[in-house]
Design a protein around this motif. Structure first.
Motif, PDB file in Angstrom:
ATOM      1  N   ILE A 198      63.344  45.703  10.254  1.00  0.00           N
ATOM      2  CA  ILE A 198      62.473  44.989  11.343  1.00  0.00           C
ATOM      3  C   ILE A 198      63.127  43.452  11.782  1.00  0.00           C
ATOM      4  CG2 ILE A 198      60.299  43.490  11.762  1.00  0.00           C
ATOM      5  CD1 ILE A 198      59.207  45.551   9.689  1.00  0.00           C
ATOM      6  N   SER A 199      63.889  43.011  11.159  1.00  0.00           N
ATOM      7  CA  SER A 199      64.527  41.766  11.679  1.00  0.00           C
ATOM      8  C   SER A 199      65.734  42.299  12.478  1.00  0.00           C
ATOM      9  CB  SER A 199      64.997  40.918  10.744  1.00  0.00           C
ATOM     10  OG  SER A 199      65.988  41.648   9.623  1.00  0.00           O
ATOM     11  N   ASN A 200      66.322  43.485  12.305  1.00  0.00           N
ATOM     12  CA  ASN A 200      67.635  43.801  13.283  1.00  0.00           C
ATOM     13  C   ASN A 200      67.475  44.558  14.219  1.00  0.00           C
ATOM     14  OD1 ASN A 200      70.453  42.982  11.564  1.00  0.00           O
ATOM     15  ND2 ASN A 200      69.126  43.341  10.127  1.00  0.00           N
ATOM     16  N   LYS A 201      66.264  45.323  14.187  1.00  0.00           N
ATOM     17  CA  LYS A 201      66.238  46.266  15.346  1.00  0.00           C
ATOM     18  C   LYS A 201      65.686  45.605  16.662  1.00  0.00           C
ATOM     19  CE  LYS A 201      61.189  47.487  15.030  1.00  0.00           C
ATOM     20  NZ  LYS A 201      60.095  48.524  14.621  1.00  0.00           N
ATOM     21  N   TYR A 202      65.522  44.206  16.682  1.00  0.00           N
ATOM     22  CA  TYR A 202      65.423  43.442  18.051  1.00  0.00           C
ATOM     23  C   TYR A 202      66.464  42.611  18.390  1.00  0.00           C
ATOM     24  CZ  TYR A 202      60.672  44.978  17.248  1.00  0.00           C
ATOM     25  OH  TYR A 202      59.271  45.564  17.141  1.00  0.00           O
ATOM     26  N   ASN A 203      67.726  42.913  17.528  1.00  0.00           N
ATOM     27  CA  ASN A 203      68.796  42.049  18.154  1.00  0.00           C
ATOM     28  C   ASN A 203      69.286  42.715  19.395  1.00  0.00           C
ATOM     29  OD1 ASN A 203      68.896  40.584  15.745  1.00  0.00           O
ATOM     30  ND2 ASN A 203      70.150  41.822  14.319  1.00  0.00           N
ATOM     31  N   ASP A 204      70.177  41.795  19.861  1.00  0.00           N
ATOM     32  CA  ASP A 204      70.733  42.179  21.399  1.00  0.00           C
ATOM     33  C   ASP A 204      71.476  43.501  21.473  1.00  0.00           C
ATOM     34  OD1 ASP A 204      69.562  39.940  22.419  1.00  0.00           O
ATOM     35  OD2 ASP A 204      71.364  38.588  22.092  1.00  0.00           O
ATOM     36  N   TYR A 205      72.387  43.659  20.351  1.00  0.00           N
ATOM     37  CA  TYR A 205      73.165  44.679  20.335  1.00  0.00           C
ATOM     38  C   TYR A 205      72.331  46.104  20.281  1.00  0.00           C
ATOM     39  CZ  TYR A 205      72.740  44.387  15.247  1.00  0.00           C
ATOM     40  OH  TYR A 205      72.440  44.504  13.872  1.00  0.00           O
ATOM     41  N   VAL A 206      71.309  46.002  19.432  1.00  0.00           N
ATOM     42  CA  VAL A 206      70.401  47.122  19.263  1.00  0.00           C
ATOM     43  C   VAL A 206      69.734  47.440  20.840  1.00  0.00           C
ATOM     44  CG1 VAL A 206      68.321  48.046  18.127  1.00  0.00           C
ATOM     45  CG2 VAL A 206      70.230  46.877  16.760  1.00  0.00           C
ATOM     46  N   LEU A 207      69.043  46.358  21.250  1.00  0.00           N
ATOM     47  CA  LEU A 207      68.542  46.531  22.679  1.00  0.00           C
ATOM     48  C   LEU A 207      69.530  46.965  23.636  1.00  0.00           C
ATOM     49  CD1 LEU A 207      66.371  43.164  22.525  1.00  0.00           C
ATOM     50  CD2 LEU A 207      65.417  45.583  21.876  1.00  0.00           C
ATOM     51  N   ALA A 208      70.608  46.431  23.622  1.00  0.00           N
ATOM     52  CA  ALA A 208      71.412  47.005  24.707  1.00  0.00           C
ATOM     53  C   ALA A 208      71.876  48.278  24.376  1.00  0.00           C
ATOM     54  CB  ALA A 208      72.824  46.097  24.348  1.00  0.00           C
ATOM     55  N   ALA A 209      71.997  48.954  23.375  1.00  0.00           N
ATOM     56  CA  ALA A 209      72.073  50.271  22.785  1.00  0.00           C
ATOM     57  C   ALA A 209      71.160  51.240  23.311  1.00  0.00           C
ATOM     58  CB  ALA A 209      72.478  50.732  21.446  1.00  0.00           C
ATOM     59  N   ARG A 210      69.814  50.623  23.167  1.00  0.00           N
ATOM     60  CA  ARG A 210      68.558  51.510  23.489  1.00  0.00           C
ATOM     61  C   ARG A 210      68.437  51.623  25.000  1.00  0.00           C
ATOM     62  NH1 ARG A 210      65.205  49.148  20.441  1.00  0.00           N
ATOM     63  NH2 ARG A 210      65.208  50.714  18.862  1.00  0.00           N
ATOM     64  N   ALA A 211      68.841  50.435  25.711  1.00  0.00           N
ATOM     65  CA  ALA A 211      68.837  50.565  27.187  1.00  0.00           C
ATOM     66  C   ALA A 211      69.850  51.314  27.625  1.00  0.00           C
ATOM     67  CB  ALA A 211      68.921  48.964  27.509  1.00  0.00           C
ATOM     68  N   LEU A 212      70.931  51.728  27.073  1.00  0.00           N
ATOM     69  CA  LEU A 212      72.106  52.427  27.539  1.00  0.00           C
ATOM     70  C   LEU A 212      71.914  53.924  27.046  1.00  0.00           C
ATOM     71  CD1 LEU A 212      75.097  50.243  26.650  1.00  0.00           C
ATOM     72  CD2 LEU A 212      74.201  50.817  28.980  1.00  0.00           C
ATOM     73  N   GLY A 213      70.495  54.318  26.403  1.00  0.00           N
ATOM     74  CA  GLY A 213      70.187  55.674  26.235  1.00  0.00           C
ATOM     75  C   GLY A 213      70.366  56.106  24.864  1.00  0.00           C
ATOM     76  N   ALA A 214      71.145  55.250  24.065  1.00  0.00           N
ATOM     77  CA  ALA A 214      71.298  55.843  22.682  1.00  0.00           C
ATOM     78  C   ALA A 214      69.993  56.426  22.019  1.00  0.00           C
ATOM     79  CB  ALA A 214      71.971  54.609  21.574  1.00  0.00           C
ATOM     80  N   GLY A 215      70.142  57.280  21.223  1.00  0.00           N
ATOM     81  CA  GLY A 215      68.637  57.948  20.646  1.00  0.00           C
ATOM     82  C   GLY A 215      68.504  57.090  19.224  1.00  0.00           C
ATOM     83  N   SER A 216      67.327  57.299  18.886  1.00  0.00           N
ATOM     84  CA  SER A 216      66.621  56.537  17.603  1.00  0.00           C
ATOM     85  C   SER A 216      67.480  56.606  16.372  1.00  0.00           C
ATOM     86  CB  SER A 216      65.250  56.798  17.183  1.00  0.00           C
ATOM     87  OG  SER A 216      64.520  56.459  18.397  1.00  0.00           O
ATOM     88  N   TRP A 217      68.018  57.965  16.021  1.00  0.00           N
ATOM     89  CA  TRP A 217      68.985  58.309  14.662  1.00  0.00           C
ATOM     90  C   TRP A 217      70.246  57.319  15.130  1.00  0.00           C
ATOM     91  CZ3 TRP A 217      66.406  59.209  10.756  1.00  0.00           C
ATOM     92  CH2 TRP A 217      65.478  60.005  10.693  1.00  0.00           C
ATOM     93  N   ARG A 218      70.848  57.609  16.517  1.00  0.00           N
ATOM     94  CA  ARG A 218      72.113  56.857  16.496  1.00  0.00           C
ATOM     95  C   ARG A 218      72.123  55.523  16.416  1.00  0.00           C
ATOM     96  NH1 ARG A 218      76.660  58.572  19.042  1.00  0.00           N
ATOM     97  NH2 ARG A 218      77.956  56.794  20.080  1.00  0.00           N
ATOM     98  N   ILE A 219      71.000  54.807  16.783  1.00  0.00           N
ATOM     99  CA  ILE A 219      70.926  53.358  16.661  1.00  0.00           C
ATOM    100  C   ILE A 219      70.499  53.075  15.421  1.00  0.00           C
ATOM    101  CG2 ILE A 219      69.210  51.436  16.985  1.00  0.00           C
ATOM    102  CD1 ILE A 219      68.665  52.676  19.803  1.00  0.00           C
ATOM    103  N   ALA A 220      69.924  53.863  14.605  1.00  0.00           N
ATOM    104  CA  ALA A 220      69.473  53.688  12.990  1.00  0.00           C
ATOM    105  C   ALA A 220      70.865  53.480  12.408  1.00  0.00           C
ATOM    106  CB  ALA A 220      68.616  54.747  12.224  1.00  0.00           C
ATOM    107  N   PHE A 221      71.927  54.640  12.389  1.00  0.00           N
ATOM    108  CA  PHE A 221      72.587  54.715  11.499  1.00  0.00           C
ATOM    109  C   PHE A 221      74.153  54.259  12.145  1.00  0.00           C
ATOM    110  CE2 PHE A 221      70.069  58.199  10.023  1.00  0.00           C
ATOM    111  CZ  PHE A 221      70.019  58.034   8.913  1.00  0.00           C
ATOM    112  N   ARG A 222      74.141  53.956  13.327  1.00  0.00           N
ATOM    113  CA  ARG A 222      75.420  53.294  13.779  1.00  0.00           C
ATOM    114  C   ARG A 222      75.302  51.768  13.781  1.00  0.00           C
ATOM    115  NH1 ARG A 222      79.099  56.645  16.534  1.00  0.00           N
ATOM    116  NH2 ARG A 222      80.050  54.779  16.555  1.00  0.00           N
ATOM    117  N   HIS A 223      74.010  51.414  14.297  1.00  0.00           N
ATOM    118  CA  HIS A 223      74.095  49.841  14.412  1.00  0.00           C
ATOM    119  C   HIS A 223      73.087  49.161  13.378  1.00  0.00           C
ATOM    120  CE1 HIS A 223      75.614  50.395  18.390  1.00  0.00           C
ATOM    121  NE2 HIS A 223      74.939  51.351  18.696  1.00  0.00           N
TER     122      HIS A 223
END
Length: 312
Positions: A198-223
Motif C-alpha cells: 500500500i505504501s509503495n503502490k503510490y510512489n512516483d515510479y509505480v505511477l509512471a509505469a502505470r501511466a505508460l501502460g504497464a499491466g498490474s502484474w508487471r507493476i507488482a512483480f517488476r516494481h
C-alpha cells in the motif's frame, strides 16, 4: 536539393523508452539498497558470529554422521544399564533415562528442528506474502475479506492454536507440525506485506509505469515486489527461530514430534523429572535449543539493522 526527412520517435516508442527508464531507476535503487545492506552486514561482528553458528547447525542437520560415528536408530544404541550416567570420555553429554547417548541424539535432533523452522518459514512467507500483495494491490472488498480472515487466524496464538489443532489433527512428524504452524503463522507476514504494498503502490515510479501502460502484474512483480522484500526477509529470518522454539514446546507438551523421531523438546520433557539428580540430561538439549533460537533471532536483528533505511 531534396530536403532530408527527420525521423521522430513515435508515441509508442517514447512511452516504451520512458517505461524502460523508470524500470532501470527502480532496479538501480533496489540494487543500491541490497548492496549497501550487504556491505553493512559484513562489517558487523555479530553477523559473522551468528552466521558461523547457523552454518554449523546446518552442517549438523545435513550431515550428522560427520559429527558422530553412532546412529540413534541402530540396534543396541540404548543400554538401560547406562541410564542417567553422567558424561564420560567417549560420551560427552552422558546418557538419558533410556540409556541412550545424549550427544548423538542432540546432533540428530538438529535436523528436525532446522527442517521445521525452514519449511514453516518458507510456507508462511509464500502464503502471507502472496495474500498480502493481493490485498494491497486490489484493495476494496478483496482487502476487506482477506483482512478479516487474517484477524481470525491472528486471534489464535501459535502455541495455543497448535495445541488445539494438533489435539484434533494429530502430530507425530516434521511435516504435520510444519503444516499446522504454517497455517497459524502467515498473518504476520500478510500484514507486513500488505502495508508495504500500500505504501509503495503510490510512489512516483509505480505511477509512471502505470501511466505508460504497464499491466498490474508487471507493476507488482517488476516494481513493487523488489521494494517490499527487505522487511519480509527480516521478519521471516526472526520467525525461523520462533518456529523452532514452538516445535520444541509442542513436542515438550507431547503433541508435536513423536517417537521414534528425535526432538529437543522430547529430550527436555523426558529429563525434567530428574533434573536435580542428573542435570546433564536436560542442560545439553536445552542448551542446543537456546543457541539455535538465539542465533536466528540475532541474525534477524542484524539483517533488520542493515537493510532497513530507518535503522541506519
Amino acid at each position: 536539393m531534396s530536403e532530408k526527412t527527420i525521423e521522430r520517435p513515435t508515441t509508442d516508442e517514447a512511452s516504451l523508452a520512458k517505461e524502460i527508464e523508470a524500470e532501470e531507476k527502480a532496479a538501480a535503487r533496489q540494487a543500491s539498497l541490497l548492496k549497501d545492506g550487504w556491505a553493512d552486514l559484513r562489517k558487523r561482528p555479530l553477523f559473522i558470529v551468528t552466521a558461523f553458528i547457523i552454518v554449523c547447525l546446518i552442517a549438523l542437520a545435513v550431515v550428522p554422521s560427520l559429527f558422530t560415528a553412532r546412529s540413534p536408530f541402530s540396534d543396541g544404541f540404548c543400554q538401560l544399564q547406562n541410564s542417567m550416567n553422567g558424561p564420560t570420555g567417549g560420551h560427552l553429554f552422558g546418557f538419558d533415562v533410556q540409556g541412550c547417548d545424549i550427544y548423538t541424539r542432540t546432533v540428530y535432533g538438529t535436523r528436525n528442528s532446522i527442517v521445521v523452522g525452514v519449511v514453516t518459514t518458507i510456507a508462511t512467507t509464500l502464503i502471507g506474502g502472496l495474500l498480502g500483495m493481493l490485498a494491497g494491490l486490489v484493495g476494496g472488498w478483496v482487502d476487506a475479506v482477506l483482512s478479516r480472515i487474517t484477524e481470525v487466524f491472528s486471534a489464535l496464538p501459535l502455541i495455543v492454536g497448535g495445541l488445539l489443532i494438533m489435539s484434533i489433527w494429530g502430530g507425530g512428524d516434521v511435516w504435520s507440525v510444519s503444516f499446522i504452524m504454517a497455517i497459524l503463522g502467515w498473518p504476520q507476514v500478510f500484514r507486513i506485506m500488505r502495508g508495504e504494498v500500500i505504501s509503495n503502490k503510490y510512489n512516483d515510479y509505480v505511477l509512471a509505469a502505470r501511466a505508460l501502460g504497464a499491466g498490474s502484474w508487471r507493476i507488482a512483480f517488476r516494481h513493487i515486489l523488489p521494494n517490499t522484500l527487505a522487511p519480509v526477509i527480516v521478519i521471516s529470518t526472526m520467525n525461523l527461530g520462533v518456529y523452532i522454539a514452538a516445535e520444541a514446546a509442542l513436542s515438550y507438551l507431547g503433541i508435536g514430534i513423536q517417537y521414534p523421531n528425535i526432538s529437543w523438546g522430547l529430550m527436555i520433557s523426558d529429563a525434567q523429572d530428574r533434573f536435580l539428580t542428573s542435570p546433564h540430561a536436560l542442560l545439553f538439549p536445552a542448551g542446543a535449543l537456546s543457541i539455535t533460537v538465539l542465533a536466528f533471532i540475532m541474525l534477524g536483528d542484524v539483517v533488520r539493522d542493515a537493510f532497513d533505511p530507518k535503522m541506519r
